[in-house]
Design a protein around this motif. Sequence first.
Motif, PDB file in Angstrom:
ATOM      1  N   LYS A  15       0.701  -1.245   0.081  1.00  0.00           N
ATOM      2  CA  LYS A  15      -0.029   0.049  -0.094  1.00  0.00           C
ATOM      3  C   LYS A  15       0.841   1.274  -0.050  1.00  0.00           C
ATOM      4  O   LYS A  15       1.866   1.247   0.650  1.00  0.00           O
ATOM      5  CB  LYS A  15      -1.075  -0.130   1.236  1.00  0.00           C
ATOM      6  N   GLY A  18      -4.574   5.339  -1.663  1.00  0.00           N
ATOM      7  CA  GLY A  18      -6.121   4.994  -1.454  1.00  0.00           C
ATOM      8  C   GLY A  18      -6.251   3.595  -2.378  1.00  0.00           C
ATOM      9  O   GLY A  18      -7.005   3.087  -2.437  1.00  0.00           O
ATOM     10  N   ASP A  21      -6.114   0.375  -0.824  1.00  0.00           N
ATOM     11  CA  ASP A  21      -7.311   0.283  -0.115  1.00  0.00           C
ATOM     12  C   ASP A  21      -8.609  -0.311  -1.168  1.00  0.00           C
ATOM     13  O   ASP A  21      -9.547  -1.141  -0.511  1.00  0.00           O
ATOM     14  CB  ASP A  21      -7.819   1.480   0.820  1.00  0.00           C
ATOM     15  N   ARG A 296      -0.092  12.004   2.341  1.00  0.00           N
ATOM     16  CA  ARG A 296       1.176  12.233   1.848  1.00  0.00           C
ATOM     17  C   ARG A 296       1.433  13.612   1.657  1.00  0.00           C
ATOM     18  O   ARG A 296       0.546  14.559   1.399  1.00  0.00           O
ATOM     19  CB  ARG A 296       1.124  11.723   0.034  1.00  0.00           C
ATOM     20  N   TYR A 363      -7.246   8.259  13.647  1.00  0.00           N
ATOM     21  CA  TYR A 363      -8.541   8.422  13.200  1.00  0.00           C
ATOM     22  C   TYR A 363      -9.490   8.147  14.415  1.00  0.00           C
ATOM     23  O   TYR A 363     -10.517   8.851  14.590  1.00  0.00           O
ATOM     24  CB  TYR A 363      -8.905   7.451  12.260  1.00  0.00           C
TER      25      TYR A 363
HETATM   26  P1  ADP Z   1      -4.089   8.924  -1.770  1.00  0.00           P
HETATM   27  O1  ADP Z   1      -4.268   7.757  -2.443  1.00  0.00           O
HETATM   28  O2  ADP Z   1      -4.144  10.189  -2.738  1.00  0.00           O
HETATM   29  O3  ADP Z   1      -2.973   9.000  -1.112  1.00  0.00           O
HETATM   30  P2  ADP Z   1      -6.574   8.717  -0.189  1.00  0.00           P
HETATM   31  O4  ADP Z   1      -7.146   9.635   0.778  1.00  0.00           O
HETATM   32  O5  ADP Z   1      -7.185   7.980  -1.414  1.00  0.00           O
HETATM   33  O6  ADP Z   1      -5.191   9.254  -0.629  1.00  0.00           O
HETATM   34  O7  ADP Z   1      -5.869   7.463   0.661  1.00  0.00           O
HETATM   35  C1  ADP Z   1      -4.758   7.627   1.429  1.00  0.00           C
HETATM   36  C2  ADP Z   1      -4.763   6.228   2.467  1.00  0.00           C
HETATM   37  O8  ADP Z   1      -3.331   6.310   2.868  1.00  0.00           O
HETATM   38  C3  ADP Z   1      -5.609   6.247   3.554  1.00  0.00           C
HETATM   39  O9  ADP Z   1      -5.924   4.805   3.948  1.00  0.00           O
HETATM   40  C4  ADP Z   1      -4.428   6.748   4.588  1.00  0.00           C
HETATM   41  O10 ADP Z   1      -5.196   6.488   5.946  1.00  0.00           O
HETATM   42  C5  ADP Z   1      -3.103   6.241   4.018  1.00  0.00           C
HETATM   43  N1  ADP Z   1      -1.930   7.024   4.564  1.00  0.00           N
HETATM   44  C6  ADP Z   1      -1.513   7.895   3.884  1.00  0.00           C
HETATM   45  N2  ADP Z   1      -0.503   8.555   4.482  1.00  0.00           N
HETATM   46  C7  ADP Z   1      -0.283   7.738   5.260  1.00  0.00           C
HETATM   47  C8  ADP Z   1       0.689   7.681   6.530  1.00  0.00           C
HETATM   48  N3  ADP Z   1       1.667   8.532   6.535  1.00  0.00           N
HETATM   49  N4  ADP Z   1       0.710   6.663   7.480  1.00  0.00           N
HETATM   50  C9  ADP Z   1      -0.228   5.806   7.456  1.00  0.00           C
HETATM   51  N5  ADP Z   1      -1.238   5.794   6.586  1.00  0.00           N
HETATM   52  C10 ADP Z   1      -1.136   6.789   5.556  1.00  0.00           C
END
Ligand code: ADP
Length: 474
Positions: A15, A18, A21, A296, A363
């Motif tokens: 991962k 998103g 996920d 990010r 969260y």
């Molecule tokens: P994107 O795919 O554009 O980064 P999304 O909101 O669709 O944004 O998904 C981001 C996912 O990544 C979420 O599950 C978020 O909790 C996780 N995430 C992003 N950065 C981190 C981090 N530094 N540590 C843990 N989880 C993260």
Amino acid sequence: MKIFHLSAECYPVAKVGGLADVVGALPKYQNQAGLQAVVVMPYYDRKFTQENEFDVVFAAATLLGNRRLFFEILKEKTNKLGFELYLVRIPGLLDRTEVYSYPDEREQFIAFQLAFLDWINYTQQTPDIIHCHDHHSGLVPFLLYHSKLYTRLANVPTVFTIHNGQYHGAFGWEHLALLPEIDLTQTGLLDWAGGINPLAAAVKCCWSYTTVSPTYLRELTINSNGLEYLFYIERAKGHGIINGIDTEVWNPKTDAMIAGKFTTRLLAKGKQVNKDAICTRFGLDPEKPLYTFIGRLVIEKGADLLPEAVERSIKENPGELSFLILGSGDKDMEAALLELKDKYPGQCNVFIGYDESLAHLIYAGADFLLMPSRVEPCGLNQLYSLRYGTMPLVRSTGGLIDSVIDFGDEGGYGIRFNQVSVDDICYAIFRAKVLYQTPAKLQQLRKRMMELDFSWDRSAKEYIDLYESLNPTI
Ligand code: ADP
């Protein structure tokens, strides 16, 4: 109905954001609805692949330009993810630790797509739908219909989902020879702005494309890093389907990664246990409203404005607020945030890195989640935070418009603002602070958030309807 999902990421295998996920959840819900959905992705040398067992179900060689590449298809033995998982392993190319950012990324993802096509072609499999996700698998629709190697598969309908239209995976025409036996009269389908553009090729060649929210479908015609006109002319093929969340992974009632499980019944106490755990760990005051940002650290997410917005809010509300930022990305943004941490101990803390468990805890325990995104195709963070009764403060864009209603509006439960500006972010933070001073009202809104239904059931059904419209034989 047999569906092949092709993706660079899939939770919990690998991962980055998103995309993982969604690809880790949607097939599971499709299988529960009676489909046979499987996931095919590159092999990465990571925790999941090290700790699980796989069978080699196919082995062959494919040609990438003039390189002969040996590849294997591995199948996860137990199907414990709720779908069959297949990994494409190519020694020296697809067996590394990271998902992205290698200099030969182009070769990696083209080889991934060719190995997949060779595998299903040699083994005489005919999927009912091939569902590609983002540009890493965007050449599959073109190759299926315009490479002589795969004519057997030329009638297979393809769906292409855009999780992020900013990244196209484009490269120069000098690499055309990496695509085998293609019909040279059709290379215009690969072209955009003078280069080979896998995202554009996918949009042109797929039978239908989807975006991860309805608003983002419209926004791509205004802002897609140069593909606006393409999205405009191809709009008849587009569908906006909002992402769901995996309610088994993201469930405050059962989440093993948080400090105290809770439901709407013991909401205030449950959240407090988690908030206390965070505040103890990060030296923050549990009495103050806790604002967080998880994600990010990139311009797209508005993370460049965070340092100034946090600092101004701290100055304008002295001793009244706490901030905790979890993320990594742009080095300047990381440095600016770390500077704040040093400047305002006890009021602002920052964790640079990626930590899935910590994200769950935050969260659950934070009061407010900041999402000042410039672009947000769907956004999952706001959906996770709602599930844990944490109010999202979001900029009105993309999927954030489709999933968050301002608490000042009928039935609302979040805070929305219009501009990607420090002023707007600070005003949202201020509104949240005022709300925090009326605990009964906040409590009522939290209950409302937790009762919202963003499960995959509805969206998974929309994908099935789309598949059926493309392949009426099933
Ligand atoms: P994107 O795919 O554009 O980064 P999304 O909101 O669709 O944004 O998904 C981001 C996912 O990544 C979420 O599950 C978020 O909790 C996780 N995430 C992003 N950065 C981190 C981090 N530094 N540590 C843990 N989880 C993260």
